[in-house]
Motif scaffolding. Structure first.
Motif, PDB file in Angstrom:
ATOM      1  N   GLY A  15       0.790  -1.224   0.000  1.00 23.84           N
ATOM      2  CA  GLY A  15       0.000   0.000   0.000  1.00 23.84           C
ATOM      3  C   GLY A  15       0.823   1.276   0.000  1.00 23.84           C
ATOM      4  O   GLY A  15       0.293   2.354  -0.217  1.00 23.84           O
ATOM      5  N   GLY A  16       2.119   1.170   0.285  1.00 26.99           N
ATOM      6  CA  GLY A  16       2.975   2.356   0.332  1.00 26.99           C
ATOM      7  C   GLY A  16       3.156   2.952   1.713  1.00 26.99           C
ATOM      8  O   GLY A  16       3.714   4.034   1.863  1.00 26.99           O
ATOM      9  N   LYS A  17       2.689   2.244   2.745  1.00 29.50           N
ATOM     10  CA  LYS A  17       2.796   2.733   4.122  1.00 29.50           C
ATOM     11  C   LYS A  17       4.233   3.042   4.510  1.00 29.50           C
ATOM     12  O   LYS A  17       4.524   4.108   5.044  1.00 29.50           O
ATOM     13  CB  LYS A  17       2.318   1.685   5.138  1.00 29.50           C
ATOM     14  CG  LYS A  17       0.921   1.306   5.134  1.00 29.50           C
ATOM     15  CD  LYS A  17       0.615   0.309   6.244  1.00 29.50           C
ATOM     16  CE  LYS A  17       1.391  -0.983   6.224  1.00 29.50           C
ATOM     17  NZ  LYS A  17       2.732  -1.084   6.638  1.00 29.50           N
ATOM     18  N   THR A  18       5.112   2.106   4.281  1.00 25.82           N
ATOM     19  CA  THR A  18       6.501   2.236   4.724  1.00 25.82           C
ATOM     20  C   THR A  18       7.177   3.410   4.040  1.00 25.82           C
ATOM     21  O   THR A  18       7.862   4.205   4.688  1.00 25.82           O
ATOM     22  CB  THR A  18       7.265   0.916   4.475  1.00 25.82           C
ATOM     23  OG1 THR A  18       6.539  -0.142   5.115  1.00 25.82           O
ATOM     24  CG2 THR A  18       8.669   0.971   5.031  1.00 25.82           C
ATOM     25  N   THR A  19       6.957   3.556   2.735  1.00 23.59           N
ATOM     26  CA  THR A  19       7.526   4.688   1.993  1.00 23.59           C
ATOM     27  C   THR A  19       7.006   6.001   2.560  1.00 23.59           C
ATOM     28  O   THR A  19       7.774   6.935   2.803  1.00 23.59           O
ATOM     29  CB  THR A  19       7.162   4.580   0.494  1.00 23.59           C
ATOM     30  OG1 THR A  19       7.628   3.320   0.004  1.00 23.59           O
ATOM     31  CG2 THR A  19       7.774   5.701  -0.312  1.00 23.59           C
ATOM     32  N   LEU A  21       5.753   6.592   5.540  1.00 28.60           N
ATOM     33  CA  LEU A  21       6.249   6.809   6.909  1.00 28.60           C
ATOM     34  C   LEU A  21       7.698   7.284   6.909  1.00 28.60           C
ATOM     35  O   LEU A  21       8.076   8.155   7.699  1.00 28.60           O
ATOM     36  CB  LEU A  21       6.093   5.541   7.753  1.00 28.60           C
ATOM     37  CG  LEU A  21       4.659   5.224   8.175  1.00 28.60           C
ATOM     38  CD1 LEU A  21       4.564   3.823   8.770  1.00 28.60           C
ATOM     39  CD2 LEU A  21       4.131   6.254   9.153  1.00 28.60           C
ATOM     40  N   ASP A  22       8.518   6.729   6.015  1.00 29.87           N
ATOM     41  CA  ASP A  22       9.922   7.171   5.925  1.00 29.87           C
ATOM     42  C   ASP A  22       9.999   8.638   5.526  1.00 29.87           C
ATOM     43  O   ASP A  22      10.746   9.415   6.117  1.00 29.87           O
ATOM     44  CB  ASP A  22      10.698   6.312   4.908  1.00 29.87           C
ATOM     45  CG  ASP A  22      11.010   4.915   5.429  1.00 29.87           C
ATOM     46  OD1 ASP A  22      10.887   4.690   6.652  1.00 29.87           O
ATOM     47  OD2 ASP A  22      11.370   4.054   4.612  1.00 29.87           O
ATOM     48  N   LEU A  23       9.218   9.026   4.523  1.00 34.72           N
ATOM     49  CA  LEU A  23       9.217  10.419   4.083  1.00 34.72           C
ATOM     50  C   LEU A  23       8.645  11.333   5.165  1.00 34.72           C
ATOM     51  O   LEU A  23       9.158  12.426   5.409  1.00 34.72           O
ATOM     52  CB  LEU A  23       8.395  10.567   2.798  1.00 34.72           C
ATOM     53  CG  LEU A  23       9.003   9.936   1.547  1.00 34.72           C
ATOM     54  CD1 LEU A  23       7.997   9.920   0.409  1.00 34.72           C
ATOM     55  CD2 LEU A  23      10.270  10.679   1.127  1.00 34.72           C
ATOM     56  N   PHE A  24       7.600  10.856   5.814  1.00 35.29           N
ATOM     57  CA  PHE A  24       6.952  11.636   6.859  1.00 35.29           C
ATOM     58  C   PHE A  24       7.896  11.886   8.040  1.00 35.29           C
ATOM     59  O   PHE A  24       7.957  12.975   8.587  1.00 35.29           O
ATOM     60  CB  PHE A  24       5.700  10.896   7.312  1.00 35.29           C
ATOM     61  CG  PHE A  24       4.688  11.780   7.948  1.00 35.29           C
ATOM     62  CD1 PHE A  24       4.250  12.924   7.308  1.00 35.29           C
ATOM     63  CD2 PHE A  24       4.150  11.468   9.178  1.00 35.29           C
ATOM     64  CE1 PHE A  24       3.294  13.744   7.885  1.00 35.29           C
ATOM     65  CE2 PHE A  24       3.209  12.284   9.765  1.00 35.29           C
ATOM     66  CZ  PHE A  24       2.781  13.422   9.113  1.00 35.29           C
ATOM     67  N   ARG A  25       8.642  10.855   8.394  1.00 32.44           N
ATOM     68  CA  ARG A  25       9.614  10.969   9.507  1.00 32.44           C
ATOM     69  C   ARG A  25      10.648  12.044   9.183  1.00 32.44           C
ATOM     70  O   ARG A  25      11.018  12.845  10.040  1.00 32.44           O
ATOM     71  CB  ARG A  25      10.301   9.614   9.718  1.00 32.44           C
ATOM     72  CG  ARG A  25      11.174   9.556  10.954  1.00 32.44           C
ATOM     73  CD  ARG A  25      11.951   8.244  11.048  1.00 32.44           C
ATOM     74  NE  ARG A  25      11.115   7.100  11.307  1.00 32.44           N
ATOM     75  CZ  ARG A  25      10.965   6.060  10.485  1.00 32.44           C
ATOM     76  NH1 ARG A  25      11.585   6.034   9.313  1.00 32.44           N
ATOM     77  NH2 ARG A  25      10.212   5.039  10.802  1.00 32.44           N
ATOM     78  N   ARG A  26      11.081  12.087   7.933  1.00 38.00           N
ATOM     79  CA  ARG A  26      12.065  13.097   7.514  1.00 38.00           C
ATOM     80  C   ARG A  26      11.474  14.497   7.534  1.00 38.00           C
ATOM     81  O   ARG A  26      12.147  15.455   7.888  1.00 38.00           O
ATOM     82  CB  ARG A  26      12.582  12.780   6.110  1.00 38.00           C
ATOM     83  CG  ARG A  26      13.449  11.551   6.091  1.00 38.00           C
ATOM     84  CD  ARG A  26      13.912  11.242   4.690  1.00 38.00           C
ATOM     85  NE  ARG A  26      14.299   9.847   4.619  1.00 38.00           N
ATOM     86  CZ  ARG A  26      14.600   9.228   3.506  1.00 38.00           C
ATOM     87  NH1 ARG A  26      14.562   9.876   2.364  1.00 38.00           N
ATOM     88  NH2 ARG A  26      14.937   7.966   3.521  1.00 38.00           N
ATOM     89  N   ARG A 176       1.857  10.166  -6.660  1.00 34.45           N
ATOM     90  CA  ARG A 176       0.684  10.955  -6.266  1.00 34.45           C
ATOM     91  C   ARG A 176       0.009  10.353  -5.034  1.00 34.45           C
ATOM     92  O   ARG A 176      -0.457  11.069  -4.154  1.00 34.45           O
ATOM     93  CB  ARG A 176      -0.320  11.051  -7.421  1.00 34.45           C
ATOM     94  CG  ARG A 176       0.007  12.195  -8.371  1.00 34.45           C
ATOM     95  CD  ARG A 176      -1.182  12.591  -9.221  1.00 34.45           C
ATOM     96  NE  ARG A 176      -1.576  11.567 -10.182  1.00 34.45           N
ATOM     97  CZ  ARG A 176      -1.029  11.412 -11.369  1.00 34.45           C
ATOM     98  NH1 ARG A 176      -0.051  12.195 -11.761  1.00 34.45           N
ATOM     99  NH2 ARG A 176      -1.448  10.470 -12.176  1.00 34.45           N
ATOM    100  N   LYS A 177      -0.058   9.031  -4.994  1.00 34.49           N
ATOM    101  CA  LYS A 177      -0.672   8.359  -3.841  1.00 34.49           C
ATOM    102  C   LYS A 177       0.103   8.680  -2.566  1.00 34.49           C
ATOM    103  O   LYS A 177      -0.476   9.013  -1.540  1.00 34.49           O
ATOM    104  CB  LYS A 177      -0.707   6.843  -4.064  1.00 34.49           C
ATOM    105  CG  LYS A 177      -1.263   6.098  -2.868  1.00 34.49           C
ATOM    106  CD  LYS A 177      -1.189   4.607  -3.068  1.00 34.49           C
ATOM    107  CE  LYS A 177      -1.792   3.883  -1.882  1.00 34.49           C
ATOM    108  NZ  LYS A 177      -1.773   2.440  -2.047  1.00 34.49           N
ATOM    109  N   ILE A 178       1.431   8.574  -2.631  1.00 33.11           N
ATOM    110  CA  ILE A 178       2.264   8.850  -1.453  1.00 33.11           C
ATOM    111  C   ILE A 178       2.118  10.312  -1.041  1.00 33.11           C
ATOM    112  O   ILE A 178       1.988  10.616   0.155  1.00 33.11           O
ATOM    113  CB  ILE A 178       3.749   8.489  -1.728  1.00 33.11           C
ATOM    114  CG1 ILE A 178       3.895   6.978  -1.941  1.00 33.11           C
ATOM    115  CG2 ILE A 178       4.651   8.958  -0.600  1.00 33.11           C
ATOM    116  CD1 ILE A 178       3.410   6.102  -0.798  1.00 33.11           C
ATOM    117  N   MET A 179       2.087  11.218  -2.003  1.00 35.75           N
ATOM    118  CA  MET A 179       1.916  12.639  -1.671  1.00 35.75           C
ATOM    119  C   MET A 179       0.567  12.884  -1.001  1.00 35.75           C
ATOM    120  O   MET A 179       0.474  13.615  -0.027  1.00 35.75           O
ATOM    121  CB  MET A 179       2.062  13.515  -2.924  1.00 35.75           C
ATOM    122  CG  MET A 179       3.467  13.504  -3.526  1.00 35.75           C
ATOM    123  SD  MET A 179       4.806  13.750  -2.327  1.00 35.75           S
ATOM    124  CE  MET A 179       4.456  15.388  -1.758  1.00 35.75           C
TER     125      MET A 179
END
Length: 195
Positions: A15-19, A21-26, A176-179
């Motif tokens: 689903g892209g959760k990990t990606t 979360l990594d970007l969000f943490r940064r 786009r989904k991750i954004m």
């Protein structure tokens, strides 16, 4: 003292959760702390998946306790931060081989107690739901496209019962989904500011 606010980020495999979360943490650094996914810790630590019902139940009970303990540890260590949990205590219900009531009996809890642990749920729909590739760098993931889509639906049915459920749908564009997911996380943080 106000309890630390807790948001769960969940969804089916791929689903892209990990990606996200990594970007969000940064992006948000010290405003949040990400609680790691208990299942990944367990499976990468040497426990293997199997089809034995009794073993599946033991594994899911272990994941349930580990998830709750990780959340509680992070609450104590970071009382001034928003907790963003990579999956939550109810995820195991989607993998449970018997009924929902059996799950709660075995883990000695209730749906109401578990859902109340989280102030909001952000659900990342699996790419498998729209038939897209779900391959990833996570060596503990072994679901087929069909299995991932089925798990996604089960998880969605469980978590959508939360009063503050936010859905990040599968998209033609993963970027786009991750954004969109990151914007949703930011909106939730703004709605539920840290204590």
């Amino acid at each position: 003292m106000k309890k630390p606010l807790q948001v769960v980020v969940t969804g089916g495999p791929g689903g892209g959760k990990t990606t996200a979360l990594d970007l969000f943490r940064r992006e948000l650094g010290k405003q949040i702390v990400v609680v790691p996914e208990a299942a990944t810790l367990l499976f990468s630590g040497g426990v293997t998946r199997c089809n034995n019902e009794q073993a599946i139940k033991m594994v899911q009970k272990t994941i349930f306790q580990l998830q709750r303990n990780l959340e509680d540890i992070h609450k104590l260590q970071y009382p001034d931060r928003l907790l963003v949990c990579d999956r939550g205590s109810l995820d195991g219900l989607a993998y449970w081989p018997n009924s929902e009531s059996d799950f709660f009996k075995q883990v000695n809890s209730t749906f109401e107690k578990e859902i109340a642990r989280y102030d909001a749920v952000i659900f990342f729909e699996s790419a498998a739901a729209s038939g897209k590739d779900i391959s990833s760098n996570n060596p503990t993931r072994n679901e087929s496209l069909a299995q991932a889509a089925k798990l996604d639906k089960k998880l969605q049915r469980i978590w959508s019962r939360h009063p503050h459920f936010y859905f990040v749908g599968s998209s033609e564009s993963f970027v786009r989904k991750i954004m969109f997911g990151i914007m949703t996380l930011e909106n939730v943080i703004n709605r539920y500011p840290a204590p």
